[in-house]
Design an enzyme around this catalytic site. Structure first.
Site, PDB file in Angstrom:
ATOM      1  N   SER A  87       0.815  -1.219   0.000  1.00 48.90           N
ATOM      2  CA  SER A  87       0.000   0.000   0.000  1.00 48.90           C
ATOM      3  C   SER A  87       0.844   1.263   0.000  1.00 48.90           C
ATOM      4  O   SER A  87       0.322   2.363   0.160  1.00 48.90           O
ATOM      5  CB  SER A  87      -0.917   0.005   1.219  1.00 48.90           C
ATOM      6  OG  SER A  87      -0.149  -0.229   2.359  1.00 48.90           O
ATOM      7  N   THR A 189      -1.143   3.533   4.750  1.00 51.55           N
ATOM      8  CA  THR A 189      -0.329   4.708   4.421  1.00 51.55           C
ATOM      9  C   THR A 189       0.679   4.877   5.539  1.00 51.55           C
ATOM     10  O   THR A 189       0.330   4.723   6.708  1.00 51.55           O
ATOM     11  CB  THR A 189      -1.228   5.963   4.391  1.00 51.55           C
ATOM     12  OG1 THR A 189      -2.061   5.858   3.259  1.00 51.55           O
ATOM     13  CG2 THR A 189      -0.408   7.246   4.320  1.00 51.55           C
ATOM     14  N   THR A 207       2.033   7.020   0.167  1.00 54.62           N
ATOM     15  CA  THR A 207       1.047   5.946  -0.016  1.00 54.62           C
ATOM     16  C   THR A 207       0.832   5.633  -1.492  1.00 54.62           C
ATOM     17  O   THR A 207       1.113   6.475  -2.360  1.00 54.62           O
ATOM     18  CB  THR A 207      -0.309   6.378   0.590  1.00 54.62           C
ATOM     19  OG1 THR A 207      -1.200   5.272   0.629  1.00 54.62           O
ATOM     20  CG2 THR A 207      -0.966   7.488  -0.200  1.00 54.62           C
ATOM     21  N   ARG A 217      -7.417   9.701  -9.129  1.00 54.07           N
ATOM     22  CA  ARG A 217      -7.889  10.034  -7.774  1.00 54.07           C
ATOM     23  C   ARG A 217      -6.691  10.360  -6.868  1.00 54.07           C
ATOM     24  O   ARG A 217      -5.672   9.691  -6.873  1.00 54.07           O
ATOM     25  CB  ARG A 217      -8.657   8.840  -7.199  1.00 54.07           C
ATOM     26  CG  ARG A 217      -9.184   9.041  -5.769  1.00 54.07           C
ATOM     27  CD  ARG A 217      -8.235   8.475  -4.741  1.00 54.07           C
ATOM     28  NE  ARG A 217      -8.801   8.523  -3.390  1.00 54.07           N
ATOM     29  CZ  ARG A 217      -8.111   8.241  -2.298  1.00 54.07           C
ATOM     30  NH1 ARG A 217      -6.849   7.891  -2.381  1.00 54.07           N
ATOM     31  NH2 ARG A 217      -8.673   8.315  -1.112  1.00 54.07           N
ATOM     32  N   VAL A 218      -6.833  11.409  -6.101  1.00 58.46           N
ATOM     33  CA  VAL A 218      -5.806  11.786  -5.139  1.00 58.46           C
ATOM     34  C   VAL A 218      -6.443  11.800  -3.754  1.00 58.46           C
ATOM     35  O   VAL A 218      -7.539  12.329  -3.577  1.00 58.46           O
ATOM     36  CB  VAL A 218      -5.217  13.176  -5.479  1.00 58.46           C
ATOM     37  CG1 VAL A 218      -4.279  13.657  -4.388  1.00 58.46           C
ATOM     38  CG2 VAL A 218      -4.488  13.131  -6.813  1.00 58.46           C
ATOM     39  N   ASP A 220      -5.731  12.092   0.706  1.00 55.96           N
ATOM     40  CA  ASP A 220      -5.252  13.111   1.637  1.00 55.96           C
ATOM     41  C   ASP A 220      -3.737  13.143   1.765  1.00 55.96           C
ATOM     42  O   ASP A 220      -3.144  14.171   2.126  1.00 55.96           O
ATOM     43  CB  ASP A 220      -5.835  12.841   3.038  1.00 55.96           C
ATOM     44  CG  ASP A 220      -5.408  11.474   3.565  1.00 55.96           C
ATOM     45  OD1 ASP A 220      -5.462  10.497   2.781  1.00 55.96           O
ATOM     46  OD2 ASP A 220      -4.991  11.377   4.724  1.00 55.96           O
ATOM     47  N   THR A 240      -4.062   8.493   8.415  1.00 58.87           N
ATOM     48  CA  THR A 240      -4.186   7.324   7.551  1.00 58.87           C
ATOM     49  C   THR A 240      -5.672   6.984   7.454  1.00 58.87           C
ATOM     50  O   THR A 240      -6.453   7.372   8.312  1.00 58.87           O
ATOM     51  CB  THR A 240      -3.357   6.144   8.096  1.00 58.87           C
ATOM     52  OG1 THR A 240      -3.490   5.024   7.215  1.00 58.87           O
ATOM     53  CG2 THR A 240      -3.794   5.731   9.482  1.00 58.87           C
ATOM     54  N   GLY A 241      -6.024   6.248   6.407  1.00 54.17           N
ATOM     55  CA  GLY A 241      -7.426   5.864   6.266  1.00 54.17           C
ATOM     56  C   GLY A 241      -8.073   6.515   5.060  1.00 54.17           C
ATOM     57  O   GLY A 241      -7.377   6.895   4.113  1.00 54.17           O
ATOM     58  N   GLY A 243      -8.984   8.879   2.667  1.00 55.47           N
ATOM     59  CA  GLY A 243      -8.505  10.219   2.383  1.00 55.47           C
ATOM     60  C   GLY A 243      -9.614  11.236   2.207  1.00 55.47           C
ATOM     61  O   GLY A 243      -9.482  12.390   2.612  1.00 55.47           O
TER      62      GLY A 243
HETATM   63  C1  SD4 Z   1      -5.678   7.626   0.809  1.00 50.14           C
HETATM   64  N1  SD4 Z   1      -5.136   7.891   3.142  1.00 50.14           N
HETATM   65  O1  SD4 Z   1      -5.190   7.611  -0.293  1.00 50.14           O
HETATM   66  C2  SD4 Z   1      -4.867   7.122   1.966  1.00 50.14           C
HETATM   67  C3  SD4 Z   1      -5.221   5.701   2.082  1.00 50.14           C
HETATM   68  C4  SD4 Z   1      -4.741   4.931   3.189  1.00 50.14           C
HETATM   69  O2  SD4 Z   1      -4.357   2.724   3.460  1.00 50.14           O
HETATM   70  O3  SD4 Z   1      -4.414   5.357   4.259  1.00 50.14           O
HETATM   71  N2  SD4 Z   1      -4.740   3.688   2.803  1.00 50.14           N
HETATM   72  O4  SD4 Z   1      -6.837   7.981   1.023  1.00 50.14           O
END
Ligand code: SD4
Length: 334
Positions: A87, A189, A207, A217-218, A220, A240-241, A243
């Site tokens: 990831s 991330t 990430t 797509r972008v 956070d 993380t998580g 975005g």
């Molecule tokens: C995103 N925050 O691209 C990142 C994704 C992430 O495990 O944390 N993925 O949204």
């Protein structure tokens, strides 16, 4: 006349004494912000289990009184370069067109910033982000332009899609209804924040983003203020998580601003997550489908974290060693 002179002298002395007293009080108040315990530094925090290894690389620099900026870059390069980490960087899961597109940003103690988004073929987007910061008049480059810049800077063009990720993507194409899914247990991330022995803060975030996202797509992670924020007077935070949810609240900037208002890193992370909880409910979306986690560090060397649902942890390395800490979370028993 003598009386008037006396009066003026006494008044002047009294005002000087008051000014001195108030100066001393202000200084004492300033000092009190940091007087509980000696500041524990250097210190470095990174999201998820792979933060352990990343911390070790960062620690090699921090323990020799190196700069936090160098430490965070070296730290996050570990998972970026590891094809088994699916990831981040090399080995990252592709978008729905099978393309590995990477996002990263970096911020130092002087509020210098650099970022790349939707960058293909370059194993270490964090180092490209640092070059954007140091060698261009801009703060963010995306897609083709980011790649062009990286190649000009001497980065090597490499295929980043590994067999495992390609297999997973092909499988996903058969079964998934084209909706990118954030894997709640496996949000990987890497966000890293550090304070060096001079007490200066820096952070890095990198990430491959949400697996099977739309091309272009972008999230956070490369957005300063969302995936990462550093204020050398106050503290630093990273996310993380999902975005989309982090961007919605300018997450990392919010955490730092909450610390500025006096909240501990832990409480600031919780407050930011509660903002996401509230907005999700207001928008009639399911909270159980969302994961966001924040980690934060303040200038006293205190740290904290909070996330929407269980399973998120972060690695912390200070002078007492490297360890993994489970983050507290909102969705308990729901
Ligand atoms: C995103 N925050 O691209 C990142 C994704 C992430 O495990 O944390 N993925 O949204």
């Amino acid at each position: 006349m003598a009386n008037r002179r006396e009066f003026l002298k006494t008044t002047a002395l009294a005002s000087a004494a008051i000014a001195l007293q108030s100066f001393q009080q202000n200084s004492a108040e300033e000092d009190n912000r940091f007087d509980d315990k000696p500041i524990k530094k250097p210190i470095v925090l990174a999201t998820w289990q792979f933060g352990m290894q990343a911390n070790q690389a960062a620690w090699e620099i921090l323990k020799k009184n190196g700069r936090a900026l160098d430490a965070v870059e070296a730290g996050v390069k570990i998972p970026e370069g590891d094809p088994s980490e699916r990831s981040v960087g090399y080995g990252g899961r592709p978008d729905r067109e099978g393309r590995v597109t990477l996002d990263a940003c970096i911020m130092d103690e002087f509020s210098n910033i650099g970022s790349v988004a939707c960058l293909e073929y370059i194993k270490h987007p964090i180092s490209v982000a640092r070059m954007v910061m140091e060698k261009t008049p801009h703060v963010m480059l995306v897609g083709e332009g980011a790649l062009q810049f990286a190649l000009q800077q001497g980065f090597k063009k490499e295929i980043l899609l590994v067999e495992e990720s390609e297999k997973e993507w092909k499988e996903w194409l058969k079964t998934n209804k084209y909706s990118p899914k954030a894997n709640i247990e496996n949000h990987d991330t890497i966000g890293m924040i550090a304070m060096d022995s001079d007490g200066n803060l820096s952070g890095a975030c990198t990430t491959s983003g949400m697996a099977f996202k739309m091309h272009g797509r972008v999230g956070d992670s490369p957005i300063i203020g969302a995936g990462l924020y550093v204020d050398n007077e106050i503290g630093a935070a990273t996310a993380t998580g999902h975005g989309e949810e982090v961007i919605r609240i300018s997450g990392s900037h919010l955490v730092v601003e909450l610390m500025r208002q006096g909240l501990s890193p832990q409480k600031a992370c919780k407050e930011a997550v509660m903002r996401i909880v509230k907005l999700t409910k207001n928008r009639n979306k399911e909270l159980k489908d969302i994961q966001v986690g924040f980690i934060a560090l303040n200038k006293k060397g205190e740290h904290g974290s909070y996330c929407v649902q269980g399973g998120f942890n972060y690695a912390l390395h200070d002078t007492s060693g490297n360890r993994l800490i489970d983050a507290d979370y909102y969705l308990k028993d729901e």
